[in-house]
Motif scaffolding. Structure first.
Motif, PDB file in Angstrom:
ATOM      1  N   SER A  79      10.399 -57.285  26.101  1.00  0.00           N
ATOM      2  CA  SER A  79       9.824 -56.503  25.000  1.00  0.00           C
ATOM      3  C   SER A  79       9.782 -55.028  25.374  1.00  0.00           C
ATOM      4  O   SER A  79       9.936 -54.668  26.540  1.00  0.00           O
ATOM      5  N   GLY A  80       9.613 -54.178  24.357  1.00  0.00           N
ATOM      6  CA  GLY A  80       9.442 -52.754  24.618  1.00  0.00           C
ATOM      7  C   GLY A  80      10.731 -51.979  24.753  1.00  0.00           C
ATOM      8  O   GLY A  80      10.817 -51.049  25.550  1.00  0.00           O
ATOM      9  N   GLY A  81      11.748 -52.332  24.000  1.00  0.00           N
ATOM     10  CA  GLY A  81      13.000 -51.568  24.044  1.00  0.00           C
ATOM     11  C   GLY A  81      13.875 -52.009  22.896  1.00  0.00           C
ATOM     12  O   GLY A  81      13.734 -53.124  22.405  1.00  0.00           O
ATOM     13  N   THR A  82      14.761 -51.121  22.457  1.00  0.00           N
ATOM     14  CA  THR A  82      15.629 -51.421  21.322  1.00  0.00           C
ATOM     15  C   THR A  82      16.462 -52.670  21.578  1.00  0.00           C
ATOM     16  O   THR A  82      16.803 -53.403  20.670  1.00  0.00           O
ATOM     17  N   PHE A  83      16.819 -52.874  22.845  1.00  0.00           N
ATOM     18  CA  PHE A  83      17.663 -54.020  23.157  1.00  0.00           C
ATOM     19  C   PHE A  83      16.919 -55.090  23.931  1.00  0.00           C
ATOM     20  O   PHE A  83      17.528 -55.884  24.653  1.00  0.00           O
ATOM     21  N   ALA A 121       5.911 -48.860  31.219  1.00  0.00           N
ATOM     22  CA  ALA A 121       7.108 -48.347  31.885  1.00  0.00           C
ATOM     23  C   ALA A 121       6.886 -46.872  32.188  1.00  0.00           C
ATOM     24  O   ALA A 121       5.861 -46.302  31.830  1.00  0.00           O
ATOM     25  N   ARG A 122       7.846 -46.237  32.833  1.00  0.00           N
ATOM     26  CA  ARG A 122       7.758 -44.788  33.005  1.00  0.00           C
ATOM     27  C   ARG A 122       7.718 -44.187  31.612  1.00  0.00           C
ATOM     28  O   ARG A 122       8.564 -44.498  30.783  1.00  0.00           O
ATOM     29  N   GLY A 123       6.732 -43.349  31.332  1.00  0.00           N
ATOM     30  CA  GLY A 123       6.585 -42.834  29.976  1.00  0.00           C
ATOM     31  C   GLY A 123       5.495 -43.583  29.218  1.00  0.00           C
ATOM     32  O   GLY A 123       5.065 -43.146  28.162  1.00  0.00           O
ATOM     33  N   GLY A 124       5.055 -44.731  29.767  1.00  0.00           N
ATOM     34  CA  GLY A 124       3.888 -45.387  29.205  1.00  0.00           C
ATOM     35  C   GLY A 124       4.153 -46.520  28.234  1.00  0.00           C
ATOM     36  O   GLY A 124       3.237 -47.276  27.907  1.00  0.00           O
ATOM     37  N   LYS A 125       5.368 -46.664  27.734  1.00  0.00           N
ATOM     38  CA  LYS A 125       5.621 -47.720  26.744  1.00  0.00           C
ATOM     39  C   LYS A 125       5.428 -49.090  27.380  1.00  0.00           C
ATOM     40  O   LYS A 125       5.961 -49.360  28.445  1.00  0.00           O
ATOM     41  N   LEU A 126       4.645 -49.937  26.697  1.00  0.00           N
ATOM     42  CA  LEU A 126       4.404 -51.269  27.241  1.00  0.00           C
ATOM     43  C   LEU A 126       5.703 -52.071  27.223  1.00  0.00           C
ATOM     44  O   LEU A 126       6.351 -52.194  26.188  1.00  0.00           O
ATOM     45  N   THR A 127       6.067 -52.583  28.366  1.00  0.00           N
ATOM     46  CA  THR A 127       7.363 -53.230  28.521  1.00  0.00           C
ATOM     47  C   THR A 127       7.177 -54.538  29.274  1.00  0.00           C
ATOM     48  O   THR A 127       6.437 -54.585  30.259  1.00  0.00           O
ATOM     49  N   THR A 128       7.827 -55.585  28.786  1.00  0.00           N
ATOM     50  CA  THR A 128       7.738 -56.873  29.475  1.00  0.00           C
ATOM     51  C   THR A 128       9.060 -57.198  30.138  1.00  0.00           C
ATOM     52  O   THR A 128      10.115 -57.103  29.508  1.00  0.00           O
ATOM     53  N   TYR A 129       9.002 -57.568  31.389  1.00  0.00           N
ATOM     54  CA  TYR A 129      10.178 -58.088  32.080  1.00  0.00           C
ATOM     55  C   TYR A 129       9.954 -59.562  32.359  1.00  0.00           C
ATOM     56  O   TYR A 129       8.888 -59.960  32.822  1.00  0.00           O
ATOM     57  N   ARG A 164      20.373 -64.797  19.857  1.00  0.00           N
ATOM     58  CA  ARG A 164      19.165 -64.028  19.517  1.00  0.00           C
ATOM     59  C   ARG A 164      19.463 -63.026  18.417  1.00  0.00           C
ATOM     60  O   ARG A 164      20.601 -62.588  18.247  1.00  0.00           O
ATOM     61  N   TRP A 165      18.436 -62.656  17.709  1.00  0.00           N
ATOM     62  CA  TRP A 165      18.585 -61.746  16.567  1.00  0.00           C
ATOM     63  C   TRP A 165      17.573 -60.616  16.728  1.00  0.00           C
ATOM     64  O   TRP A 165      16.376 -60.881  16.825  1.00  0.00           O
ATOM     65  N   LEU A 166      18.050 -59.371  16.800  1.00  0.00           N
ATOM     66  CA  LEU A 166      17.136 -58.237  16.974  1.00  0.00           C
ATOM     67  C   LEU A 166      17.150 -57.361  15.723  1.00  0.00           C
ATOM     68  O   LEU A 166      18.209 -56.942  15.272  1.00  0.00           O
ATOM     69  N   ASN A 167      15.974 -57.081  15.184  1.00  0.00           N
ATOM     70  CA  ASN A 167      15.875 -56.132  14.079  1.00  0.00           C
ATOM     71  C   ASN A 167      15.702 -54.735  14.669  1.00  0.00           C
ATOM     72  O   ASN A 167      14.584 -54.288  14.895  1.00  0.00           O
ATOM     73  N   LEU A 218      29.787 -41.297  22.110  1.00  0.00           N
ATOM     74  CA  LEU A 218      29.257 -40.660  20.908  1.00  0.00           C
ATOM     75  C   LEU A 218      28.050 -41.367  20.343  1.00  0.00           C
ATOM     76  O   LEU A 218      27.455 -40.911  19.386  1.00  0.00           O
ATOM     77  N   ASN A 219      27.740 -42.508  20.892  1.00  0.00           N
ATOM     78  CA  ASN A 219      26.676 -43.279  20.278  1.00  0.00           C
ATOM     79  C   ASN A 219      25.636 -43.657  21.328  1.00  0.00           C
ATOM     80  O   ASN A 219      25.877 -44.507  22.167  1.00  0.00           O
ATOM     81  N   PRO A 220      24.466 -43.006  21.281  1.00  0.00           N
ATOM     82  CA  PRO A 220      23.471 -43.236  22.325  1.00  0.00           C
ATOM     83  C   PRO A 220      23.004 -44.688  22.402  1.00  0.00           C
ATOM     84  O   PRO A 220      22.697 -45.178  23.476  1.00  0.00           O
ATOM     85  N   ASP A 221      22.995 -45.404  21.261  1.00  0.00           N
ATOM     86  CA  ASP A 221      22.554 -46.802  21.286  1.00  0.00           C
ATOM     87  C   ASP A 221      23.519 -47.658  22.086  1.00  0.00           C
ATOM     88  O   ASP A 221      23.142 -48.497  22.889  1.00  0.00           O
TER      89      ASP A 221
END
Ligand code: ZN
Length: 692
Positions: free
Chosen positions: A92-96, A207-215, A343-346, A445-448
């Motif tokens: 959790s905690g990231g676009t991907f 994470a660095r920057g504070g966003k809650l992230t699950t590994y 898996r399906w990510l919105n 060209l695409n940061p994502d």
């Protein structure tokens, strides 16, 4: 440097680990053994993690203190001779979040009261004479990843370690330097499960920057020998490979050993010509997949069974639906190495990716999870302005790109970006400037997409099939509207539902094809960019083909949808309706129970043509992404006719009563981008050379 918080916290928790107490707590094993505090004392306040109904002995014994968010682990019996697989997924905690992360294959070694986790040297080995083995062993040594103190001995007599301390504070070592937390004090154990073959632990921390992230860490035993026989790779068939250098070989040609990555598929009954599998490859469709798309995803996965049937396995791949409403398969974690998931990510990005984890010694595929995202669906409703520029230079040679660097005024990426979007235009200029040459021009060209690239270990695993699909969806809507396909051509709008406003008969098969492509990656296959060029537009758009034969050699190409305007007798299938002849042949090579050399004898058949990512900057104009048919120039002319037709109708079709005139501009840009794409593709035919 990360501060060693683990040791600090141990000191706080056990401030009295000094000689007098140690004397009192000598283990029953007696003199000569290191002295530890009793397990009962170390594990006070902890409860044992039991995750199986029968309470079967777990792989690592886990003990959790939920209040203090602490986790102890007792190593499994026999750990000294075992190798363990640590597979990490950002949960959790990231676009991907959900995409498979790094994998570490390692063993534990004891140094008095400490344990070190060590990765064996795998890139260089010797399978030759004893002398070479000794030499290789001395020169190419193993690598220490991390070390931890032994807290005590557990109930099974094995070392006990601070597990959350290892995963939080030293997790970076298990993720090849990625991950990491800004505040270990806020780490929370989200999941801890202990099964006989594996343990699953998920930890959330800022994470660095504070966003809650699950590994999520999936840790399992991985025997060197699973009964699987590796299969040698051949460059004429496109498989991902597991490679090492054998310095026991003095023949330069034999020095590199390449195995294909494939599943350990066996017949349940080898005497049968067609047998069920001993163990099928099972894909779970995650509960986050919208219900309306589930059956098309299933269809795409199952396309491959046709290929496996030809080598004698019936229903080699099977599908199960996870469902929150009914609770079906909800106990399974997608991050668990035992389960394969779709898996399906919105996340509003147009991506799909099919990574896998393979045994580093043999190439045996152990786990695969396909990730699909939702952005390409929205592309149907307009996506062009932001994304189209990068596709305009697809297939340009390094020389052309360097020339454009010096002459940015001619760069189609800049020309095609909307002048209204000054910032985006400046960004494109800057990105082009900063970009190193990559195998795919869309990447810098695409940061994502670049983010995914950073998460993948091997650039050959990149897949931009869904990115191309987004382009096609945007153009698809125009085509369906302008070519009158919504009413004519045997396609009835009333047939099936509208899925998110898109006719089901159009979007369903496209999704199935995308899934088949990604599942193809997960069973070992690389791209085949030559596969789109084996049949003519006239063949594809004929009664002989439509609904009966696939329109390309492989689903492993990036295939644009087939829109026919005066190039064949009727509108053929929009996309593949099953796997192609190359796919079946490639599966036969990788999975046959007979001699694979016999399969290779067919290599010269035109339908089995194969060239991959490495070839798209080469001289063969057929080895291009996004081209189509045996005569791409006919295809280009077909597309240009469609463009002309759109242009004539931009004002009437694209701007409905009461809508802004800016829609006309969007329509114009869409056609301009298609025109650029065709020009870019056609220019490769000037001075190109076919590669057989
Ligand atoms: Zn791909």
């Amino acid at each position: 440097m990360t501060k060693n918080i683990l040791e600090e916290c141990l000191m706080r928790r056990f401030p009295l680990v000094v000689a007098p107490l140690a004397l009192l707590t000598m283990t029953a094993a007696g003199a000569g053994k290191p002295d530890y505090k009793p397990f009962a004392e170390v594990s006070e306040g902890y409860t044992k993690v039991v995750s199986t109904a029968d309470g079967a002995k777990p792989f690592y014994g886990l003990y959790i203190d939920k209040k203090k968010n602490q986790l102890l682990a007792e190593l499994p019996q026999g750990w000294k001779t075992q190798r363990h697989l640590f597979a990490v997924t950002q949960a959790s905690g990231g676009t991907f979040a959900g995409l498979q992360g790094p994998m570490i294959y390692a063993y534990w070694r004891q140094y008095d009261k400490r344990l070190a986790l060590i990765a064996p040297e795998l890139d260089t080995r010797s399978k030759g004479e004893a002398e070479s083995k000794s030499s290789v062993k001395r020169l190419f040594t193993d690598t220490v990843l991390v070390d931890v103190p032994i807290l005590t001995m557990g109930p099974s007599g094995q070392p006990v370690i601070d597990f959350d301390g290892l995963l939080v504070n030293k997790g970076g070592a298990l993720m090849r330097g990625r991950g990491g937390t800004s505040n270990a004090n806020l780490a929370t154990i989200v999941k801890a499960k202990a099964f006989p073959q594996n343990v699953e632990v998920a930890i959330e921390a800022p994470a660095r920057g504070g966003k809650l992230t699950t590994y999520h860490f999936s840790i399992s035993k991985l025997p060197d020998n699973t009964g699987y026989k590796p299969r040698a790779a051949d460059e004429r068939v496109g498989y991902f490979t597991t490679v090492y250098r054998d310095l026991g070989q003095y023949d330069q040609k034999k020095k590199w050993v390449r195995y294909i990555d494939r599943w350990h598929l066996e017949k349940r009954d080898p005497k049968l010509k067609l047998s069920p599998p001993k163990e099928p490859i099972v894909f779970h469709i995650e509960h986050t997949v919208p219900v309306r798309y589930r059956r098309y995803i299933r269809n795409g996965v199952l396309y491959w069974n046709e290929a496996f049937r030809e080598i004698g396995i019936d229903e080699a791949i099977q599908v199960r639906f996870q469902d929150k409403a009914t609770g079906a398969h909800m106990e399974k974690d997608p991050e668990d190495v035992r389960y394969n998931f779709i898996r399906w990510l919105n996340n509003d990005i147009s991506t799909a990716i099919g990574p896998h984890r393979a045994h580093p010694l043999t190439g045996q595929i152990l786990d695969a999870d396909v990730v699909l995202t939702d952005g390409w669906i929205r592309a149907y409703w307009g996506w062009f302005n932001e994304q189209a520029p990068e596709l305009a230079v697809e297939g340009f040679s390094a020389e052309t790109l360097r020339w454009l660097d010096e002459n940015p005024g001619w760069d189609p990426r800049v020309l095609l970006s909307s002048p209204g979007e000054a910032t985006r235009r400046a960004e494109i200029m800057a990105e082009i400037d900063a970009a190193a040459m990559t195998s795919d021009t869309a990447l810098p060209l695409n940061p994502d997409l670049a983010e995914i690239a950073g998460w993948m270990d091997d650039p050959s695993h990149q897949c931009l099939a869904a990115h191309g699909l987004a382009f096609d969806m945007a153009f698809g809507r125009m085509n369906l509207e302008s070519l009158g396909l919504l009413e004519a051509g045997g396609y009835d709008a009333a047939e099936g539902d509208l899925l998110d406003g898109i006719p089901e008969w159009f979007v369903g098969p496209l999704l199935a094809e995308l899934v088949a492509h990604e599942v193809g990656h997960t069973i070992g296959l690389r791209h085949n960019f030559k596969a789109s060029g084996i049949y003519t537009m006239e063949q594809i758009n004929s009664a002989e083909w439509k609904g009966k034969k696939p329109l390309a050699g492989s689903v492993m190409d990036y295939l644009p949808p087939n829109f026919n305007l005066e190039t064949g007798e009727e509108q053929g299938d929009f996309t593949m309706i099953g796997v192609g002849p190359y796919d079946k042949w490639a599966i036969a090579y990788g999975y046959t129970f007979d001699d694979p050399a016999k399969v290779l004898e067919r290599v010269a058949e035109p339908e089995l043509a194969y060239l991959t990512d490495d070839d798209t900057t080469g001289p063969d104009p057929f080895a291009r992404r996004y081209d189509f048919s045996a005569n791409p120039l006919t295809y280009a002319k077909n597309q240009m006719r469609i463009v002309d037709q759109h242009r004539e109708r931009i004002l009437e079709k694209f701007v409905k009563d009461g809508e802004s005139w800016s829609n006309a501009r969007r329509g114009y840009q869409t056609t301009l981008s298609m025109q650029m794409r065709m020009l870019s593709m056609m220019s490769n035919w000037i001075g190109g050379a076919h590669v057989n």
